[in-house]
Motif scaffolding. Structure first.
Motif, PDB file in Angstrom:
ATOM      1  N   PRO A 212      -9.329  73.014  30.021  1.00 61.22           N
ATOM      2  CA  PRO A 212     -10.474  72.831  29.122  1.00 61.22           C
ATOM      3  C   PRO A 212     -11.735  73.528  29.645  1.00 61.22           C
ATOM      4  O   PRO A 212     -12.549  74.004  28.864  1.00 61.22           O
ATOM      5  CB  PRO A 212     -10.646  71.315  29.068  1.00 61.22           C
ATOM      6  N   GLU A 213     -11.880  73.598  30.963  1.00 59.20           N
ATOM      7  CA  GLU A 213     -13.031  74.290  31.549  1.00 59.20           C
ATOM      8  C   GLU A 213     -12.984  75.790  31.223  1.00 59.20           C
ATOM      9  O   GLU A 213     -14.031  76.407  30.953  1.00 59.20           O
ATOM     10  CB  GLU A 213     -13.066  74.092  33.063  1.00 59.20           C
ATOM     11  N   GLN A 214     -11.789  76.370  31.241  1.00 56.07           N
ATOM     12  CA  GLN A 214     -11.654  77.790  30.895  1.00 56.07           C
ATOM     13  C   GLN A 214     -11.995  78.022  29.425  1.00 56.07           C
ATOM     14  O   GLN A 214     -12.666  78.992  29.071  1.00 56.07           O
ATOM     15  CB  GLN A 214     -10.228  78.268  31.199  1.00 56.07           C
ATOM     16  N   ALA A 215     -11.537  77.119  28.563  1.00 59.29           N
ATOM     17  CA  ALA A 215     -11.832  77.230  27.131  1.00 59.29           C
ATOM     18  C   ALA A 215     -13.335  77.103  26.878  1.00 59.29           C
ATOM     19  O   ALA A 215     -13.911  77.829  26.053  1.00 59.29           O
ATOM     20  CB  ALA A 215     -11.071  76.164  26.352  1.00 59.29           C
ATOM     21  N   ALA A 216     -13.979  76.188  27.586  1.00 64.07           N
ATOM     22  CA  ALA A 216     -15.424  76.002  27.435  1.00 64.07           C
ATOM     23  C   ALA A 216     -16.177  77.252  27.871  1.00 64.07           C
ATOM     24  O   ALA A 216     -17.177  77.635  27.255  1.00 64.07           O
ATOM     25  CB  ALA A 216     -15.880  74.799  28.250  1.00 64.07           C
ATOM     26  N   LYS A 217     -15.696  77.890  28.913  1.00 58.66           N
ATOM     27  CA  LYS A 217     -16.336  79.122  29.401  1.00 58.66           C
ATOM     28  C   LYS A 217     -16.229  80.232  28.355  1.00 58.66           C
ATOM     29  O   LYS A 217     -17.193  80.971  28.108  1.00 58.66           O
ATOM     30  CB  LYS A 217     -15.679  79.563  30.710  1.00 58.66           C
ATOM     31  N   VAL A 218     -15.057  80.348  27.715  1.00 60.06           N
ATOM     32  CA  VAL A 218     -14.868  81.362  26.671  1.00 60.06           C
ATOM     33  C   VAL A 218     -15.823  81.111  25.508  1.00 60.06           C
ATOM     34  O   VAL A 218     -16.445  82.035  24.975  1.00 60.06           O
ATOM     35  CB  VAL A 218     -13.408  81.343  26.170  1.00 60.06           C
ATOM     36  N   ALA A 219     -15.964  79.848  25.123  1.00 66.38           N
ATOM     37  CA  ALA A 219     -16.833  79.499  23.992  1.00 66.38           C
ATOM     38  C   ALA A 219     -18.294  79.785  24.290  1.00 66.38           C
ATOM     39  O   ALA A 219     -19.018  80.339  23.455  1.00 66.38           O
ATOM     40  CB  ALA A 219     -16.641  78.025  23.627  1.00 66.38           C
ATOM     41  N   THR A 220     -18.761  79.425  25.477  1.00 62.10           N
ATOM     42  CA  THR A 220     -20.182  79.630  25.818  1.00 62.10           C
ATOM     43  C   THR A 220     -20.497  81.092  26.122  1.00 62.10           C
ATOM     44  O   THR A 220     -21.659  81.491  26.078  1.00 62.10           O
ATOM     45  CB  THR A 220     -20.589  78.758  27.018  1.00 62.10           C
TER      46      THR A 220
END
Length: 276
Positions: A212-220
């Motif tokens: 989820p941290e990787q996904a959040a990084k992609v989104a931001t």
């Protein structure tokens, strides 16, 4: 006959004295007038200066910056301004509460519109299994907490992160974290799970090779802002054969954008902005 010239002389002398006295008086009056005029001019200039100082202060006052925000945007601003614990820190705290667990869902109460739309559950165990999750999709484990639907704004103790973490067999635990000081408010096993719920959760986690941290990084990286929610779900149109991380990002304009990020390769498959 000899007296008249003397009288004329005395009269001439008196006339000269009177003219001199009159001239001196005129000069004194003129000086007084000039002094008065100067003082009046100085007073008028001072008064004009003071007025100039006052007028701009009255005319340049602008309304509050929140006046142009919608109700939803004001609510997000209120919650996020009070939040001190970031998504990353809340995720680490939640996973640390349950040994060998992985994050399934993490939501900051009050930021999502659905938080305000949900009505309180009639019992202490919360909403039934399959109730809407903070990202608008069906939750694989049921209610996010034990006290009914989330509050629409920070409570007496401030905003709260609500996390769902799952063991390897799919057993889900709900962890509530104070979003101001980072302390765990509550950690418990969700009581309304059945075998099918656990299997569904375990299957999704096994497919999610990206965190989820990787996904959040992609989104931001796509939109600068604050992560307010991350949830693991099935991708639309794939008949359950794919999973995505649904990430909510609130920008500096207090609008919320939801990104569906492929949980296998970190590519964004859907993007939607809530302009309210």
């Amino acid at each position: 006959m000899r007296l008249e010239p003397r009288r004329n002389n005395r009269l001439s002398l008196r006339s000269r004295n009177l003219r001199a006295t009159g001239a001196a008086a005129c000069l004194a009056a003129a000086a007084l007038l000039l002094t008065s005029c100067g003082q009046s001019s100085d007073s008028a200039t001072s008064a004009a200066t003071e007025a100039a100082k006052v007028v701009p202060q009255k005319t340049t006052a602008s309304p509050s910056a929140t006046a142009d925000l919608t109700e939803d945007q004001q609510e997000r601003k209120s919650v996020l301004d009070a939040t001190k614990v970031t998504f990353d820190d809340a995720a680490t705290t939640a996973v640390g509460e349950v040994a060998n667990s992985k994050l399934v869902d993490l939501d900051l109460e009050g930021v999502d519109d659905d938080d305000r739309d949900e009505s309180p559950s009639p019992n202490a165990t919360g909403s039934p299994t399959g109730s809407p999750s903070p990202t608008g999709t069906a939750s694989p484990t049921g209610s996010p907490d034990a006290t009914g639907s989330p509050s629409a704004s920070p409570g007496a103790d401030g905003p709260v992160w609500v996390a769902e973490v799952a063991e390897k067999d799919g057993t889900v635990h709900t962890v509530r974290i104070n979003a101001v000081d980072g302390k765990v408010i509550e950690a418990r096993v969700d009581a309304d799970q059945d075998a099918e719920d656990k299997k569904q959760t375990a299957d999704r986690l096994s497919q999610a090779t990206q965190t989820p941290e990787q996904a959040a990084k992609v989104a931001t990286e796509k939109k600068k802002g604050t992560v307010a929610s991350v949830s693991l779900d099935e991708a639309d149109g794939n008949d359950g054969n794919g999973v995505i991380w649904s990430v909510d990002v609130v920008g500096s304009d207090w609008k919320k954008t939801t990104f569906d990020v492929d949980a296998k390769n970190d590519t964004i498959v859907r993007e939607e902005t809530d302009n309210d």
